[in-house]
Design an enzyme around this catalytic site. Structure first.
Site, PDB file in Angstrom:
ATOM      1  N   CYS A  22       0.852  -1.188   0.000  1.00 42.07           N
ATOM      2  CA  CYS A  22       0.000   0.000   0.000  1.00 42.07           C
ATOM      3  C   CYS A  22       0.887   1.238   0.000  1.00 42.07           C
ATOM      4  O   CYS A  22       2.113   1.151   0.096  1.00 42.07           O
ATOM      5  CB  CYS A  22      -0.945   0.019   1.205  1.00 42.07           C
ATOM      6  SG  CYS A  22      -0.114   0.253   2.790  1.00 42.07           S
ATOM      7  N   CYS A  25       3.355   1.711   2.801  1.00 43.50           N
ATOM      8  CA  CYS A  25       4.626   0.986   2.652  1.00 43.50           C
ATOM      9  C   CYS A  25       5.628   1.836   1.871  1.00 43.50           C
ATOM     10  O   CYS A  25       6.806   1.938   2.248  1.00 43.50           O
ATOM     11  CB  CYS A  25       4.399  -0.339   1.928  1.00 43.50           C
ATOM     12  SG  CYS A  25       3.337  -1.511   2.804  1.00 43.50           S
ATOM     13  N   ASP A 443       6.793  25.942 -34.363  1.00 46.29           N
ATOM     14  CA  ASP A 443       7.861  26.313 -35.284  1.00 46.29           C
ATOM     15  C   ASP A 443       7.430  25.892 -36.688  1.00 46.29           C
ATOM     16  O   ASP A 443       6.692  24.919 -36.852  1.00 46.29           O
ATOM     17  CB  ASP A 443       9.153  25.604 -34.891  1.00 46.29           C
ATOM     18  CG  ASP A 443      10.263  25.843 -35.895  1.00 46.29           C
ATOM     19  OD1 ASP A 443      10.613  27.012 -36.111  1.00 46.29           O
ATOM     20  OD2 ASP A 443      10.755  24.854 -36.464  1.00 46.29           O
TER      21      ASP A 443
END
Length: 746
Positions: A22, A25, A443
């Protein structure tokens, strides 16, 4: 100041962390690593990767030891080599599946018997308690063993996680039930209470709750693990594009089949129709159509021939090629793209850090709420069974997993989907940057246009055909290396002309070229070369082409002007449609170029851009973008050349076309491998879809806990239903994120 100046740059180390279940952790591992002097670490729960910047005095082994000390596994992985091995993930999925099957097989009869014994007490026979216990213990002891191990490991390190909540909840329900059945049988009701009431209260026996919570959490973990593997599928698919073997040419031109790892730079290799091109290289002989769709998303094959570059991972459709390897191993474009995707997946977004901070304190808060719930029910006169059920429901229903998965899973899926579309995102920050972009600056040369001259118009004098004029001009220009000459020669060959030999060729620097073709003197060059000898009709044609921003040259045969050829940098196919899509997204579009105003305006009119700034130097592009930012605009810049590098870095979001220079690609946030301009709007739409998914995930993750925990504390949520709801929350977040794999753009 001297010490700071001499301090060496930190080393980037990547660790594959195992055992995290989880977000809490991941936070624990991250905090542990950050306690090491000089270390800055970021741990991504969704990908299982810790990215660490460490001084030279700290080794990868030292960092792995810290992770192990925190109760998890770790091994270093090269930051230059993508972590593509899914074998550990596959093993984890299989283990979860086995435990889930056992839990399901035992849970359903356990639940049925529990309800029957609660609703019809007369069905209870001697030893019914032992039957329920025999069905429950394999589930809560073996199937739930991973939760208990992680909870014990966390307890040794003074930390709590999602596994702690599950383990404590399961063990509490089991021990309470065993105590009730064997030591305090008076708690078990003797009268039928109805099916729904039995499911809700279970008559103070919670063995089916313990087994049910275990089953639901295992189901959630199983589908979560499968989904995470699926989210990384795009990365593995990219890696699968690479060839495994290659046919190299020896010095005496014999073919020899060798593993791809033995190919060295400069070595020649052979590509046959249907084969994957082994690595980046330069075509020496042969021609072929190349399918690059797997890498770029571009469906149309590209024709290549001698002197042209090929990219490893693409497929030759026709013809035999001999290619000189230009890059091998980690230096290839394919390897670079894979690294970009993995780096994007392992990074952390700003929003994720907020969620991480919440997850870090979530589990202790849940335990506090559960304790207060138990005490509160006792204070209002409830018995211990009622208070324990409410506290147990709080422990079970709380789910930090959904919060931890809400953002990284969506970002991981999005970066993989982008790779499939030829859009390579350097980091999560690039996706976040698109949220506020309101202006897209393009560009011109190489981005909006092809970046190469082509013949776009021919005006022939009376008595001459276009094909004949182009054939003669192409013959002369075949001896020249000028960009205009290449455009004329290409046009002649496209028309199927067999170019005759040119004699007495002479280059006229800055003006044109002259040669003798089939006994006639053919001259091609700028109008100034002819000193006003061109007919008025030809001069009018020249002026008309120049108004369109094209370069016009005259063709004379035996000193008589017979045609006007107009060459120009042509607009990329689909550019107009791409600009229209950007406008539909509510974005302002602008084109910048160093070309003259006529040429720029002609291109802008063709693709539907209203704002054009021409004749800009590179620093001018930077200054213009900076001015727009000062005015409060959020700018995305799309470019490809060396002169675009500074502008790409200055913009809020830089996008470089993949065929551009290394400078542009290094400065950009997003690399567009596809040659069409539609990739720009695809990238923006993908980012918007990802952000919408993240918002939905966060609303669910926060909203679920805000609503579910108080309901559980008030005693209105059975622990069994709480377990199912908790598992569904993680499943919802992951499934919602996986929808990005099928997101439709355009």
């Amino acid at each position: 100041m001297t010490d700071l100046a001499l301090r060496p740059e930190p080393t980037r180390i990547s660790l594959a962390v195992t055992g995290m279940t989880c977000a809490a952790c991941a936070n624990r591992v991250e905090r542990r690593l950050n306690r090491v002097d000089g270390v800055t670490a970021s741990v991504n729960y969704a990908t299982g990767v810790a990215t660490v910047d460490a001084p030279e005095t700290v080794s990868a082994d030292d960092l792995c030891a810290e992770v192990v000390a925190a109760g998890y596994g770790a091994e270093p992985v090269s930051p230059h080599t993508p972590r593509l091995d899914s074998a550990p993930e596959a093993v984890a999925v299989r283990d979860l599946f086995r435990r889930l099957v056992v839990a399901l097989v035992l849970f359903f009869p356990l639940a049925d018997l529990s309800v029957m014994f609660a609703t019809v007490p007369s069905t209870r026979f001697t030893g019914w308690q032992y039957l329920l216990t025999a069905l429950a213990l394999p589930v809560v002891a073996w199937a739930a063993l991973p939760f208990h191990r992680k909870a014990l490991s966390g307890a040794k390190n003074g930390a709590a996680s999602m596994d702690t909540l599950v383990s404590v909840g399961v063990l509490a329900a089991t021990l309470w039930s065993l105590d009730t059945m064997f030591l305090h049988p008076d708690r078990v009701g003797a009268a039928a209470v109805g099916v729904w009431q039995a499911i809700w209260s279970s008559d103070s026996i919670y063995l089916e709750v313990a087994a049910g919570v275990t089953t639901f959490v295992l189901a959630g973990r199983y589908f979560e693990a499968k989904a995470k593997r699926a989210a990384g599928g795009a990365l593995r698919a990219l890696a699968a594009l690479g060839a495994r073997e290659v046919s190299v040419l020896t010095r005496d031109d014999r073919e020899m089949r060798v593993p791809i790892g033995e190919l060295v730079e400069g070595q020649r290799f052979v590509v046959r129709p249907g084969e994957t091109i082994a690595t980046d290289g330069l075509v020496l002989t042969g021609s072929s159509s190349i399918d690059a769709s797997a890498m770029t998303g571009e469906s149309l094959p590209v024709d290549i021939g001698p002197g042209m570059e090929v990219v490893g991972g693409t497929t030759a459709l026709t013809g035999r090629l001999v290619v000189a390897a230009a890059a091998v191993g980690a230096d290839t474009k394919l390897s670079g793209m894979i690294r970009l995707v993995e780096q994007a997946q392992t990074g952390k977004a700003r929003m994720q850090r907020v969620a991480d901070r919440v997850s870090a304190v979530f589990v202790p808060i849940v335990f506090a709420v559960a304790a207060l719930t138990f005490a509160g029910w006792l204070l209002v006169g409830a018995d211990a069974a009622r208070a324990g059920a409410a506290a147990l429901a709080v422990l079970v229903v709380a789910c930090p997993c959904a919060l931890g998965l809400a953002i990284p899973t969506a970002l991981m899926v999005a970066s993989g989907r982008g790779a499939q579309l030829g859009i390579f995102i350097k980091g999560h920050q690039a996706l976040e940057a698109t949220r506020d972009v309101d202006t897209v600056v393009l560009d011109k040369t190489g981005t909006v246009t092809e970046g190469a001259m082509s013949l776009v118009a021919v005006t022939a004098a009376d008595g001459w055909t276009e094909d004949e004029v182009v054939r003669l001009a192409g013959a002369v220009e075949s001896a020249s290396e000028h960009a205009i000459a290449a455009a004329v020669v290409a046009a002649a060959r496209e028309r199927g002309a067999a170019l005759p030999e040119v004699e007495s060729f002479a280059a006229l620097p800055g003006l044109g070229a002259r040669g003798v073709v089939e006994g006639r003197t053919v001259t091609i060059g700028r109008p100034t070369l002819f000193d006003g000898r061109a007919p008025q009709a030809m001069n009018r044609a020249v002026r008309q082409q120049e108004r369109f921003g094209r370069t016009a040259v005259l063709v004379a045969v035996d000193d008589t002007v017979v045609a006007v050829l107009a060459v120009a940098d042509t607009v990329k196919p689909g550019a107009a449609a791409a600009v229209a899509r950007l406008r539909r997204l509510g974005l302002r579009t602008m084109m910048l170029t160093g070309d003259n105003a006529y040429a720029a305006q002609a291109v802008a009119d063709e693709i539907g851009i209203e704002e054009v700034v021409a004749e800009l130097l590179p620093e001018g592009k930077v200054e213009l973008i900076a001015r727009m930012q000062e005015q409060g605009r959020r700018v995305a810049m799309v470019g490809d050349g060396i002169n675009d590098g500074a502008a790409l870095a200055t913009a809020d979001l830089g996008m470089a076309v993949g065929a551009g220079t290394d400078v542009a690609i290094a400065a950009a946030d997003i690399i567009l491998v596809r040659p069409d301009l539609g990739a720009v709007s695809d990238a923006i739409e993908l980012a918007h879809a990802t952000l919408r998914t993240i918002k939905g995930n966060l609303v669910w993750a926060f909203g679920y806990n805000i609503v579910a925990i108080p309901i559980a504390a008030l005693g209105s949520l059975n622990p069994l239903i709480a377990g199912a709801t908790m598992a569904f929350s993680s499943f919802f977040v992951v499934s919602n994120s996986l929808r990005l794999r099928r997101v439709r753009l355009g």
